[in-house]
Design an enzyme around this catalytic site. Structure first.
Site, PDB file in Angstrom:
ATOM      1  N   HIS A 119       0.859  -1.190   0.000  1.00 36.80           N
ATOM      2  CA  HIS A 119       0.000   0.000   0.000  1.00 36.80           C
ATOM      3  C   HIS A 119       0.900   1.247   0.000  1.00 36.80           C
ATOM      4  CE1 HIS A 119      -2.615   3.091   1.776  1.00 36.80           C
ATOM      5  NE2 HIS A 119      -3.591   2.439   1.180  1.00 36.80           N
ATOM      6  N   ARG A 148       1.084   3.729   1.785  1.00 39.70           N
ATOM      7  CA  ARG A 148       1.518   4.172   3.102  1.00 39.70           C
ATOM      8  C   ARG A 148       2.772   3.421   3.564  1.00 39.70           C
ATOM      9  NH1 ARG A 148       3.496   5.482   6.828  1.00 39.70           N
ATOM     10  NH2 ARG A 148       2.783   6.304   8.828  1.00 39.70           N
ATOM     11  N   LYS A 149       3.098   2.314   2.860  1.00 43.04           N
ATOM     12  CA  LYS A 149       4.286   1.535   3.224  1.00 43.04           C
ATOM     13  C   LYS A 149       5.492   2.035   2.411  1.00 43.04           C
ATOM     14  CE  LYS A 149       0.839  -0.941   4.940  1.00 43.04           C
ATOM     15  NZ  LYS A 149       0.316  -0.848   6.286  1.00 43.04           N
ATOM     16  N   LEU A 150       6.640   1.405   2.623  1.00 47.63           N
ATOM     17  CA  LEU A 150       7.851   1.960   2.002  1.00 47.63           C
ATOM     18  C   LEU A 150       8.064   1.512   0.565  1.00 47.63           C
ATOM     19  CD1 LEU A 150      10.443   1.960   4.884  1.00 47.63           C
ATOM     20  CD2 LEU A 150       8.646   3.585   4.284  1.00 47.63           C
TER      21      LEU A 150
END
Ligand code: PLP
Length: 392
Positions: free
Chosen positions: A194, A196-198
């Protein structure tokens, strides 16, 4: 809220662009890779997904990678191959994105909430042990916000008690435990891509494991339970008759997503290096600010700082929500700390033991901006608000 005393400063701040809490690091190379997948004519799960699986599994130290549509569907397939079903209990942290608890319900099991270590935000052998019952079939261990959990004693406890361990590594690409990826040695680990992840593919996820049979079963389950993948069927020069061995799902990743993921994977080390530098500066500058405790590496590992949180201690003059409002007013997008699932209406009917550390951390922490390209001036602005709020 009180009116800001110096209105000239307030106007100046309001004119600056907002500082986001997180921005995915996407560029021309990802756009080109996605375009190449489209031009190839193969847009559903195909050769790029297979390549991304191999590359990601190698990166996190696992033998097999099975790409899926999200971190949530990765967790779901993990519970299925671990044999968790109706009547079983699954120990989970409440302090997590709600999907961690929800997936236990997907397979008809009951999530049982366990408390956390306030320093790391993660389950510990003691908090897990306190939640085990004869019905416990599995534990879902989260590396919260990228902070590694203390894997060795927890894996040992689960082996000793004959309980499966699913590692929710949604936040933890690039996180290290004793110098190796947290994925190395996991029974089953689930990852999220997603934004929002790295490492992002828009939406997407991966399950990794060293078990060949589980990997094969998850490949079938993500494709309706089919025993021949669509890619293999198309590649064959003979007619292939597939069979549907069990009730599966459509949890596939597309080749467009995998093309983006392959580019993102090459940038992971640089992303983490940059985030660790920004985090180190926050930690240095906040060291003398009373009442604020920033997240830090545990002694046994290194976080990727997917989320950089600070905890307010009782002496801090503002509440967490007042501090969030102060930051927002200064053009800084911060976020409340990690949620606690047991406080949400969806879990109003759950039997919940006392979770003092979970509630204290969730309710008294906030997540500060850390993103690719964040400037020293932007970080100064965040720090100035925190210092002023602390009365320093
Ligand atoms: C993001 C996240 C998930 C869910 O991942 P999705 O890709 O959004 O489905 C699950 N667990 C944790 C700990 C997460 O942070």
């Amino acid at each position: 809220m009180s009116v800001v005393a110096n209105s000239a400063v307030a106007t100046e701040i309001a004119d600056l662009p907002r500082i986001p809490v997180m921005v995915p690091w996407l560029g021309e190379e990802e756009a080109e890779a996605a375009a190449a997948a489209v031009r190839s004519g193969w847009v559903a799960q195909g050769p790029r997904v297979a390549e991304f699986e191999r590359a990601f599994a190698a990166e996190v130290g696992a033998a097999y990678g099975v790409a899926v549509s999200s971190g949530t569907t990765a967790l779901h397939l993990g519970l299925v191959v671990l044999g968790v079903g109706p009547g079983d209990e699954v120990v989970v942290p409440s302090l997590s994105f709600i999907a961690t608890a929800n997936v236990a319900r997907y397979v008809g099991a009951t999530p049982v909430f366990a408390d956390i270590d306030p320093a790391t935000g993660n389950l510990t052998p003691d908090t897990i042990e306190a939640a085990l019952t004869p019905r416990t079939r599995a534990v879902i261990l989260v590396h919260q916000g990228g902070v590694p959990a203390d894997l060795e004693p927890i894996r040992a406890l689960c082996r000793r008690r004959n309980v499966a361990l699913l590692e929710d590594s949604a936040c933890a690409a690039g996180t290290l435990y004793r110098g190796r990826s947290v994925g190395a040695g996991a029974q089953v680990a689930a990852w999220s891509f997603h934004p929002r992840k790295l490492l992002t593919t828009g939406e997407g996820g991966m399950v990794t494991t060293d078990d060949a049979e589980w990997a094969a079963r998850m490949r079938r389950l993500r494709e309706h339970g089919m025993n021949v993948s669509a890619a293999d069927r198309h590649a064959s020069d003979k007619p292939v008759l597939e069979a549907y061995l069990e009730t599966g799902f459509n949890y596939r990743m597309t080749d467009i997503q995998a093309a983006v993921g392959l580019v993102q994977l090459k940038k992971l080390a640089a992303t983490i290096a940059e985030r660790r530098q920004l985090a180190a500066r926050y930690q240095r500058e906040l060291a003398d600010v009373p009442g604020l405790t920033p997240v830090a590496d545990p002694e046994y590992g290194e976080t990727n700082y997917q989320s950089f949180w600070v905890r307010l201690v009782d002496s801090f003059p503002l509440t967490r929500d007042e501090l969030l409002a102060r930051l927002a007013k200064a053009g800084v997008s911060a976020r409340r700390g990690i949620m606690a699932a047991h406080l949400e209406p969806a879990y109003a009917d759950a039997l919940v033991p006392p979770l003092p550390a979970t509630e204290a951390l969730s309710l008294n922490s906030l997540i500060l901006p850390v993103f690719h390209g964040m400037t020293g001036a932007q970080q100064d602005r965040v720090l100035a608000v925190l210092r002023a709020a602390a009365g320093g």
